[in-house]
Write a protein that holds these residues in place. Structure first.
Motif, PDB file in Angstrom:
ATOM      1  N   GLU A 133      59.242  82.705 -24.242  1.00 19.86           N
ATOM      2  CA  GLU A 133      60.514  81.504 -25.161  1.00 19.86           C
ATOM      3  C   GLU A 133      59.132  80.028 -24.971  1.00 19.86           C
ATOM      4  N   GLY A 134      59.854  79.163 -25.708  1.00 21.54           N
ATOM      5  CA  GLY A 134      59.046  77.642 -25.346  1.00 21.54           C
ATOM      6  C   GLY A 134      58.119  77.905 -26.846  1.00 21.54           C
ATOM      7  N   SER A 135      57.201  76.925 -26.235  1.00 19.85           N
ATOM      8  CA  SER A 135      55.767  77.338 -27.750  1.00 19.85           C
ATOM      9  C   SER A 135      54.599  76.932 -26.211  1.00 19.85           C
ATOM     10  N   ARG A 136      53.075  76.878 -27.586  1.00 21.83           N
ATOM     11  CA  ARG A 136      52.289  77.182 -27.041  1.00 21.83           C
ATOM     12  C   ARG A 136      51.650  76.183 -25.767  1.00 21.83           C
ATOM     13  N   ALA A 137      52.230  75.329 -26.341  1.00 23.35           N
ATOM     14  CA  ALA A 137      52.088  73.717 -24.946  1.00 23.35           C
ATOM     15  C   ALA A 137      52.792  74.146 -23.802  1.00 23.35           C
ATOM     16  N   GLN A 138      54.205  75.092 -23.595  1.00 26.08           N
ATOM     17  CA  GLN A 138      54.956  74.982 -22.623  1.00 26.08           C
ATOM     18  C   GLN A 138      55.843  76.205 -22.682  1.00 26.08           C
ATOM     19  N   TRP A 139      55.341  77.264 -22.178  1.00 27.63           N
ATOM     20  CA  TRP A 139      55.787  79.018 -22.420  1.00 27.63           C
ATOM     21  C   TRP A 139      56.370  79.320 -21.017  1.00 27.63           C
ATOM     22  N   THR A 140      56.884  80.412 -21.064  1.00 23.85           N
ATOM     23  CA  THR A 140      57.672  81.542 -19.999  1.00 23.85           C
ATOM     24  C   THR A 140      57.678  82.747 -20.827  1.00 23.85           C
ATOM     25  N   LEU A 159      56.393  84.220 -15.893  1.00 23.67           N
ATOM     26  CA  LEU A 159      55.129  83.502 -15.522  1.00 23.67           C
ATOM     27  C   LEU A 159      55.940  82.084 -16.147  1.00 23.67           C
ATOM     28  N   ARG A 160      54.707  81.367 -16.204  1.00 19.61           N
ATOM     29  CA  ARG A 160      55.359  79.841 -16.719  1.00 19.61           C
ATOM     30  C   ARG A 160      53.684  79.190 -16.569  1.00 19.61           C
ATOM     31  N   ILE A 168      54.180  81.523 -10.847  1.00 18.85           N
ATOM     32  CA  ILE A 168      54.761  82.749 -11.250  1.00 18.85           C
ATOM     33  C   ILE A 168      55.580  83.528  -9.932  1.00 18.85           C
ATOM     34  N   ALA A 169      57.077  82.982 -10.909  1.00 14.70           N
ATOM     35  CA  ALA A 169      58.273  84.413  -9.973  1.00 14.70           C
ATOM     36  C   ALA A 169      58.853  85.329  -9.839  1.00 14.70           C
ATOM     37  N   VAL A 170      58.596  86.595  -8.948  1.00 17.50           N
ATOM     38  CA  VAL A 170      58.668  87.888  -8.735  1.00 17.50           C
ATOM     39  C   VAL A 170      60.023  88.039  -8.185  1.00 17.50           C
ATOM     40  N   ILE A 180      54.893  81.246  -6.981  1.00 18.70           N
ATOM     41  CA  ILE A 180      53.574  80.650  -6.381  1.00 18.70           C
ATOM     42  C   ILE A 180      53.469  79.561  -7.267  1.00 18.70           C
ATOM     43  N   GLN A 181      52.621  78.433  -6.872  1.00 16.61           N
ATOM     44  CA  GLN A 181      53.093  77.916  -7.610  1.00 16.61           C
ATOM     45  C   GLN A 181      51.531  77.568  -7.848  1.00 16.61           C
ATOM     46  N   PHE A 182      50.523  76.979  -9.010  1.00 11.97           N
ATOM     47  CA  PHE A 182      48.809  76.755  -9.517  1.00 11.97           C
ATOM     48  C   PHE A 182      49.568  74.907  -9.438  1.00 11.97           C
ATOM     49  N   ALA A 183      48.099  74.032  -9.060  1.00 12.56           N
ATOM     50  CA  ALA A 183      48.011  73.416  -9.008  1.00 12.56           C
ATOM     51  C   ALA A 183      46.134  72.904  -8.345  1.00 12.56           C
ATOM     52  N   ASP A 184      45.791  71.766  -9.777  1.00 11.09           N
ATOM     53  CA  ASP A 184      44.472  71.693 -10.103  1.00 11.09           C
ATOM     54  C   ASP A 184      43.721  72.453 -11.269  1.00 11.09           C
TER      55      ASP A 184
END
Length: 203
Positions: A133-140, A159-160, A168-170, A180-184
């Motif tokens: 769901e969402g768009s290519r720019a912001q998806w889940t 996954l988003r 990632i959410a489990v 898990i939140q990814f940054a940079d």
């Protein structure tokens, strides 16, 4: 559960057809697979009904297309795990992997995540029903286990992201959850000799 998450980061059109919103899924995977090697910082938060407070760890991730992932946990302890296909190994200070025990469920989730980041969803679509769901720019992307044995343990994976994977959410049937939140997130650039050795790459 910590190991399950540590273990977590060629199209087949017939398999993609099993996913809801197949066009968006195809666009997302096409975008992810354009990055041959990426690095990111991560924060992992684990919640367990048996624990009074969430447990948090931080570190760095390296993903190399076709080779696997390095999870470098920096706090509250230091440990590096190399994940390549079904192989899970602890990495010593010299960069040499040492066999680590795992289970089939960990291997399946590891393979699924590596396949998704490589733009190859066949393993994921054998194991999960996938809804995009969402768009290519912001998806889940939502993953629900298809097999009864896995569904007794794992409730869902989410996954988003956008250009890169952002989180990632489990959730487990036991009530445990990990996020898990990814940054940079950025292109990896040259790999060090130790990183190449850990992933089984030529020097």
């Amino acid at each position: 559960m910590r190991r399950l998450i540590a273990v977590l980061l060629g199209w087949c059109a017939a398999l993609v057809a099993h996913a809801q919103s197949p066009d968006l899924l195809r666009q997302v995977l096409d975008e992810l697979s354009t990055h041959a090697a990426v690095r990111a910082d991560f924060t992992q938060t684990r919640e367990n009904p048996a624990l009074a407070q969430p447990q948090t760890s931080t570190g760095k991730l390296l993903f190399v297309l076709g080779r696997g992932m390095l999870w470098q946990i920096e706090a509250p302890y230091r440990e590096t795990l190399a994940l390549a296909g079904e192989r899970t190994a602890r990495v010593g200070d010299d960069g040499r992997p040492q066999a680590a025990r795992g289970d089939r469920g960990v291997a399946q989730v590891s393979q699924m995540l590596q396949g998704m980041l490589s733009g190859k969803p066949d393993e994921a679509l054998r194991q999960f029903d996938v809804r995009a769901e969402g768009s290519r720019a912001q998806w889940t992307l939502h993953f629900t286990p298809r097999q009864a044995r896995m569904a007794r343990v794992l409730r869902r994976i989410e996954l988003r992201g956008g250009e890169y994977l952002e989180g990632i959410a489990v959730e487990l049937e036991s009530g445990e959850s990990t996020r898990i939140q990814f940054a940079d997130t950025r292109e990896a650039g040259p790999l060090s000799p130790l990183e190449k050795r850990a992933l089984g790459m030529p020097p």
